[in-house]
Design a protein around this motif. Structure first.
Motif, PDB file in Angstrom:
ATOM      1  N   GLY A 177       8.307 -75.705 -12.757  1.00  0.00           N
ATOM      2  CA  GLY A 177       6.983 -75.120 -12.694  1.00  0.00           C
ATOM      3  C   GLY A 177       7.458 -73.943 -10.943  1.00  0.00           C
ATOM      4  N   MET A 178       8.481 -74.105 -10.695  1.00  0.00           N
ATOM      5  CA  MET A 178       8.359 -73.316  -9.610  1.00  0.00           C
ATOM      6  C   MET A 178       8.983 -72.093  -9.428  1.00  0.00           C
ATOM      7  SD  MET A 178      10.353 -76.295  -6.778  1.00  0.00           S
ATOM      8  CE  MET A 178       9.704 -77.883  -7.450  1.00  0.00           C
ATOM      9  N   THR A 179       8.421 -71.271  -8.258  1.00  0.00           N
ATOM     10  CA  THR A 179       9.282 -70.134  -8.582  1.00  0.00           C
ATOM     11  C   THR A 179       9.742 -70.166  -6.631  1.00  0.00           C
ATOM     12  OG1 THR A 179       7.646 -68.825  -7.596  1.00  0.00           O
ATOM     13  CG2 THR A 179       7.812 -68.568 -10.311  1.00  0.00           C
ATOM     14  N   LEU A 180      10.850 -69.093  -7.009  1.00  0.00           N
ATOM     15  CA  LEU A 180      11.255 -68.685  -5.131  1.00  0.00           C
ATOM     16  C   LEU A 180      11.039 -67.361  -4.510  1.00  0.00           C
ATOM     17  CD1 LEU A 180      13.853 -70.283  -3.819  1.00  0.00           C
ATOM     18  CD2 LEU A 180      14.897 -67.983  -4.637  1.00  0.00           C
ATOM     19  N   PRO A 181       9.864 -68.139  -3.477  1.00  0.00           N
ATOM     20  CA  PRO A 181       8.690 -67.580  -2.943  1.00  0.00           C
ATOM     21  C   PRO A 181       9.747 -66.058  -1.983  1.00  0.00           C
ATOM     22  CG  PRO A 181       9.208 -69.492  -1.696  1.00  0.00           C
ATOM     23  CD  PRO A 181       9.987 -69.385  -2.881  1.00  0.00           C
ATOM     24  N   GLN A 182       9.472 -65.462  -1.116  1.00  0.00           N
ATOM     25  CA  GLN A 182      10.077 -64.154  -0.553  1.00  0.00           C
ATOM     26  C   GLN A 182      10.073 -64.898   0.884  1.00  0.00           C
ATOM     27  OE1 GLN A 182      10.196 -61.859  -1.652  1.00  0.00           O
ATOM     28  NE2 GLN A 182       9.128 -60.452  -2.509  1.00  0.00           N
ATOM     29  N   VAL A 183      11.328 -64.642   1.130  1.00  0.00           N
ATOM     30  CA  VAL A 183      11.825 -64.735   2.275  1.00  0.00           C
ATOM     31  C   VAL A 183      10.613 -64.680   3.399  1.00  0.00           C
ATOM     32  CG1 VAL A 183      13.590 -64.652   3.538  1.00  0.00           C
ATOM     33  CG2 VAL A 183      13.979 -64.146   1.312  1.00  0.00           C
ATOM     34  N   PRO A 184       9.905 -65.645   3.711  1.00  0.00           N
ATOM     35  CA  PRO A 184       8.953 -65.802   5.316  1.00  0.00           C
ATOM     36  C   PRO A 184       9.760 -65.105   6.445  1.00  0.00           C
ATOM     37  CG  PRO A 184       9.226 -68.090   4.690  1.00  0.00           C
ATOM     38  CD  PRO A 184      10.880 -66.740   3.951  1.00  0.00           C
ATOM     39  N   ALA A 185       9.238 -64.062   6.914  1.00  0.00           N
ATOM     40  CA  ALA A 185       9.584 -63.218   8.190  1.00  0.00           C
ATOM     41  C   ALA A 185       9.548 -64.084   9.262  1.00  0.00           C
ATOM     42  CB  ALA A 185       8.546 -62.484   8.181  1.00  0.00           C
ATOM     43  N   PRO A 186      10.510 -63.623   9.943  1.00  0.00           N
ATOM     44  CA  PRO A 186      11.221 -64.987  11.295  1.00  0.00           C
ATOM     45  C   PRO A 186       9.794 -64.523  12.245  1.00  0.00           C
ATOM     46  CG  PRO A 186      13.030 -63.317  10.247  1.00  0.00           C
ATOM     47  CD  PRO A 186      11.725 -62.502   9.475  1.00  0.00           C
ATOM     48  N   ALA A 187       9.982 -65.783  12.955  1.00  0.00           N
ATOM     49  CA  ALA A 187       8.603 -65.196  14.032  1.00  0.00           C
ATOM     50  C   ALA A 187       9.161 -64.960  14.990  1.00  0.00           C
ATOM     51  CB  ALA A 187       7.563 -67.102  13.782  1.00  0.00           C
ATOM     52  N   GLY A 188      10.775 -64.403  15.479  1.00  0.00           N
ATOM     53  CA  GLY A 188      11.122 -64.292  16.751  1.00  0.00           C
ATOM     54  C   GLY A 188      12.077 -63.284  16.966  1.00  0.00           C
TER      55      GLY A 188
END
Length: 155
Positions: A13-24
């Protein structure tokens, strides 16, 4: 992207999320030879931190364990930023988990079990890994947990 890992995520029941944008000034993941090293991942969903605070104070250990699973899912997404097929993961080699902890909180391994369990559920034996679980005073964005992984790729 399709394959066994993607199918397994769907079964769970999971999907791979978009890659989180780097915070630095860094990349979400870097490949070096047969290894991929991810940057630390916090429990962001659609760009928003799910929960903030210290574990053992504002955040329960149970909730932090759930959040560690979100971090691991984000780490798998980060792997996809350099490898287009998660089926190429031969082994998760190492997981490092950081837990923003209240001064008297000492159950960091139980929290990081959330990441380890998710990797095992998704990857089976390929998700078995060495691990460190470290208590820290604070994490970026006041996140309760942060997880990074190192994986070895098959040819």
């Amino acid at each position: 992207m399709s394959g066994r890992v993607t199918s397994r995520l769907a079964e769970l029941g999971m999907t791979l999320p978009q890659v989180p944008a780097p915070a630095g000034v860094y990349v979400p993941a870097l490949r070096s030879g047969p290894y991929v090293y991810t940057s630390g991942q916090v429990p962001l969903v659609e760009g928003k931190l799910l929960t903030a605070g210290k574990v053992g104070a504002e955040v329960t250990p149970e909730r932090a364990k759930e959040l560690a699973g979100v971090c691991a899912l984000n780490a798998l997404a980060a792997v996809t930023s350099v490898v287009d097929d998660l089926d190429r993961i031969a082994q998760v080699v190492k997981v490092t988990g950081f837990v923003a902890s209240a001064p008297d909180f000492t159950a960091q391994p139980g929290v990081i079990n959330g990441a380890s369990e998710l990797l095992g559920e998704v990857l089976g034996d390929r998700g078995v890994h060495a691990r460190s679980a470290v208590g820290v005073a604070a994490l970026p964005l006041d996140s309760p947990v942060e997880v990074e992984i190192q994986v070895e790729l098959a040819d």
